[in-house]
Motif scaffolding. Sequence first.
Motif, PDB file in Angstrom:
ATOM      1  N   MET A  31       0.821  -1.201   0.000  1.00 23.79           N
ATOM      2  CA  MET A  31       0.000   0.000   0.000  1.00 23.79           C
ATOM      3  C   MET A  31       0.863   1.263   0.000  1.00 23.79           C
ATOM      4  O   MET A  31       0.563   2.241  -0.691  1.00 23.79           O
ATOM      5  N   ILE A  32       1.975   1.246   0.738  1.00 27.39           N
ATOM      6  CA  ILE A  32       2.848   2.411   0.830  1.00 27.39           C
ATOM      7  C   ILE A  32       3.446   2.782  -0.519  1.00 27.39           C
ATOM      8  O   ILE A  32       3.766   3.953  -0.765  1.00 27.39           O
ATOM      9  N   ASP A  33       3.569   1.810  -1.423  1.00 21.74           N
ATOM     10  CA  ASP A  33       4.178   2.070  -2.723  1.00 21.74           C
ATOM     11  C   ASP A  33       3.369   3.063  -3.555  1.00 21.74           C
ATOM     12  O   ASP A  33       3.925   3.750  -4.424  1.00 21.74           O
ATOM     13  N   GLY A  34       2.068   3.139  -3.293  1.00 22.19           N
ATOM     14  CA  GLY A  34       1.223   4.039  -4.073  1.00 22.19           C
ATOM     15  C   GLY A  34       0.895   5.340  -3.369  1.00 22.19           C
ATOM     16  O   GLY A  34       0.093   6.137  -3.885  1.00 22.19           O
ATOM     17  N   VAL A  35       1.504   5.585  -2.229  1.00 23.15           N
ATOM     18  CA  VAL A  35       1.218   6.815  -1.478  1.00 23.15           C
ATOM     19  C   VAL A  35       2.179   7.917  -1.920  1.00 23.15           C
ATOM     20  O   VAL A  35       3.401   7.734  -1.868  1.00 23.15           O
ATOM     21  N   PRO A  36       1.671   9.071  -2.368  1.00 23.66           N
ATOM     22  CA  PRO A  36       2.548  10.175  -2.765  1.00 23.66           C
ATOM     23  C   PRO A  36       3.404  10.623  -1.581  1.00 23.66           C
ATOM     24  O   PRO A  36       2.926  10.695  -0.451  1.00 23.66           O
TER      25      PRO A  36
END
Length: 209
Positions: A113-118
């Motif tokens: 999930m963190i991979d897609g957080v700006p």
Amino acid sequence: MKIAIIGATGHAGSFILQEAVNRGIEVTAIVRHPEKLATGIPYLQKDLFDLTTEDLQKFDVVVDAFNAPQGKEELHQTSIDHLLSILAPTTTRLLVVGGASSLFIDEEKTQRMIDGVPTDAPFYPTAHNMYLALLELKKDTKVNWTYLSPAAFFNPDGQRTGTYQLNDDRLIKNAAGKSEISMADYAIALLDEIENQQHVKEHISVVSR
């Protein structure tokens, strides 16, 4: 069973404390401001980073519900490092109130999930540092830890239903198609894991039914 809760006056910590009290478990709150506790709750007034092996070795389980203040999000990493260091010589188990950012979002477990957080998102520093703390936890070979991630929406005002779904380290949704768990139901799941000891040295997640 004797358990200690670090951050017992915080959002998640207060629900976990109440659930433990309701179950008749011998629980001690580790807090900096004991005046925020309900009357009669045993406590140790101490900062997390001042805790020693001697402070914690008498407990069967320590729950880490620490929440780093804004601007000091790196404390999520250093706090885990400190706890692992002082718990290493003991048999005390560590339960960590984790974040959803570290959960995988695909079946193949290639993307978290963190991979897609700006990186400029307001919650990114907390999410990123909690994820890095998990990576440090996974490297440890001495402490019996469990990292319990809530669903994406960790609802402090949600209903206590008494039910939940456990999963591995992947983000899942409930029957309504939402990734949500109330803090009250999260507390139930965490105390159940403490009592049942089914996921030692594992990263697991919980969502409402």
